[in-house]
Scaffold this motif. Structure first.
Motif, mmCIF file in Angstrom:
data_model
loop_
_atom_site.group_PDB
_atom_site.id
_atom_site.type_symbol
_atom_site.label_atom_id
_atom_site.label_comp_id
_atom_site.label_asym_id
_atom_site.label_seq_id
_atom_site.Cartn_x
_atom_site.Cartn_y
_atom_site.Cartn_z
ATOM 1 N N LYS A 17 0.894 -1.137 0.097
ATOM 2 C CA LYS A 17 0.127 0.154 -0.088
ATOM 3 C C LYS A 17 0.897 1.157 0.032
ATOM 4 O O LYS A 17 1.751 1.363 0.796
ATOM 5 C CB LYS A 17 -0.829 -0.079 1.277
ATOM 6 N N TYR A 18 0.577 2.044 -0.945
ATOM 7 C CA TYR A 18 1.169 3.439 -0.874
ATOM 8 C C TYR A 18 0.269 4.771 -0.734
ATOM 9 O O TYR A 18 -0.686 4.584 -1.103
ATOM 10 C CB TYR A 18 2.034 3.609 -2.427
ATOM 11 N N VAL A 19 0.999 5.452 -0.262
ATOM 12 C CA VAL A 19 0.432 6.995 -0.345
ATOM 13 C C VAL A 19 0.647 7.710 -1.604
ATOM 14 O O VAL A 19 1.763 7.972 -1.933
ATOM 15 C CB VAL A 19 0.921 7.690 1.154
ATOM 16 N N VAL A 20 -0.217 8.074 -2.256
ATOM 17 C CA VAL A 20 -0.207 8.750 -3.333
ATOM 18 C C VAL A 20 -0.924 10.345 -3.416
ATOM 19 O O VAL A 20 -2.126 10.296 -2.748
ATOM 20 C CB VAL A 20 -0.557 8.053 -4.519
ATOM 21 N N ASN A 21 -0.648 11.088 -4.244
ATOM 22 C CA ASN A 21 -1.103 12.494 -4.289
ATOM 23 C C ASN A 21 -1.978 12.544 -5.526
ATOM 24 O O ASN A 21 -1.519 11.978 -6.617
ATOM 25 C CB ASN A 21 -0.165 13.432 -4.368
ATOM 26 N N VAL A 22 -3.229 12.864 -5.468
ATOM 27 C CA VAL A 22 -4.127 12.729 -6.581
ATOM 28 C C VAL A 22 -4.799 13.977 -6.927
ATOM 29 O O VAL A 22 -4.944 14.978 -5.809
ATOM 30 C CB VAL A 22 -5.234 11.599 -6.446
#
Length: 245
Positions: free
Chosen positions: A153-158
């Motif tokens: 699981k990764y934290v991404v900016n959308v």
């Protein structure tokens, strides 16, 4: 040898900076030097030997002078109106910053340190965000499907308002300083949960990149020995008065 330093008012300096075109480096002021023993008068060439300052590009999270001074903290945002352009922010010398009224000296030194970091691509929390609107960014959890048994699981900016499923892969960018806790909980500095619990929002906050000053005990380093010596004298005097010595 007689040196004449022209007097320049802060208002004149700001007006001159505002009139300069963007992406133009601002060279330090040149002080004319008059030599009484020679008929020739020449300008000092010290400024011509200085390297042209590097002007970094603004980032989505830090797009202007006001935001830069806000995130680095220490009250420097109050001086934003004195620095008219992004190029000026990264070109002004410490002497010119003083002319503009940025005081005390430690504030100028602090600003220059953060300038160097930004030029080197060393940002604070949120500095690598790519999708920012009105000073706000949204983070969501991207779950890798390569390993169904132990998915990563990764934290991404959308882009604001979009879910991971609605975004193309190239629209999402991983960010540092945040991690996934539990199933879908994103934790990290200045992360505020969005209603529904599947995303967090990051907003520009005063001092979010600030280097906190160390706590001074018995004064600063230069006064500490003197202060402690006086304290010991006072303690011994009080002990004698109580008959303990």
């Amino acid at each position: 040898m007689v040196r004449i330093k022209p007097f320049i008012r802060p208002q004149q300096l700001r007006a001159a900076l505002t009139s300069l075109p963007q992406r133009t480096s601002i060279q330090p002021f040149i002080q004319p030097t008059l030599t009484t023993t020679s008929p020739q008068t020449r300008l000092s060439s010290s400024s011509s030997t200085q390297a042209t300052p590097t002007i970094p590009s603004p980032t989505p999270f830090v797009p202007d002078v006001q935001t830069f001074l806000t995130v680095i903290g220490r009250g420097l945002s109050q001086h934003a109106s004195k620095i008219p352009t992004w190029d000026a922010l990264f070109s002004l010398t410490t002497e010119q910053l003083q002319e503009l009224g940025i005081e005390p000296p430690r504030s100028r030194r602090y600003l220059l340190r953060w300038r160097q970091r930004f030029q080197a691509g060393q940002y604070g929390i949120g500095g690598d965000l790519q999708h920012v609107s009105d000073g706000k960014a949204e983070l969501r959890v991207l779950e890798s499907t390569k390993d169904p048994v132990n998915p990563h699981k990764y934290v991404v900016n959308v882009p604001l308002g979009k879910s991971v499923k609605e975004c193309a892969l190239e629209e999402m960018s991983r960010v540092t300083g945040f991690k996934v806790q539990g199933a879908k909980t994103i934790v990290g500095p200045y992360a505020r949960p969005i209603k529904g619990g599947e995303a967090v929002q990051i907003a520009i906050t005063e001092g979010m990149w600030e280097d906190k000053r160390g706590r001074k005990i018995d004064g600063g380093e230069r006064r500490r020995n003197e202060v402690r010596y006086k304290k010991r004298i006072q303690e011994r005097r009080e002990m004698r008065e109580r008959g303990e010595l």
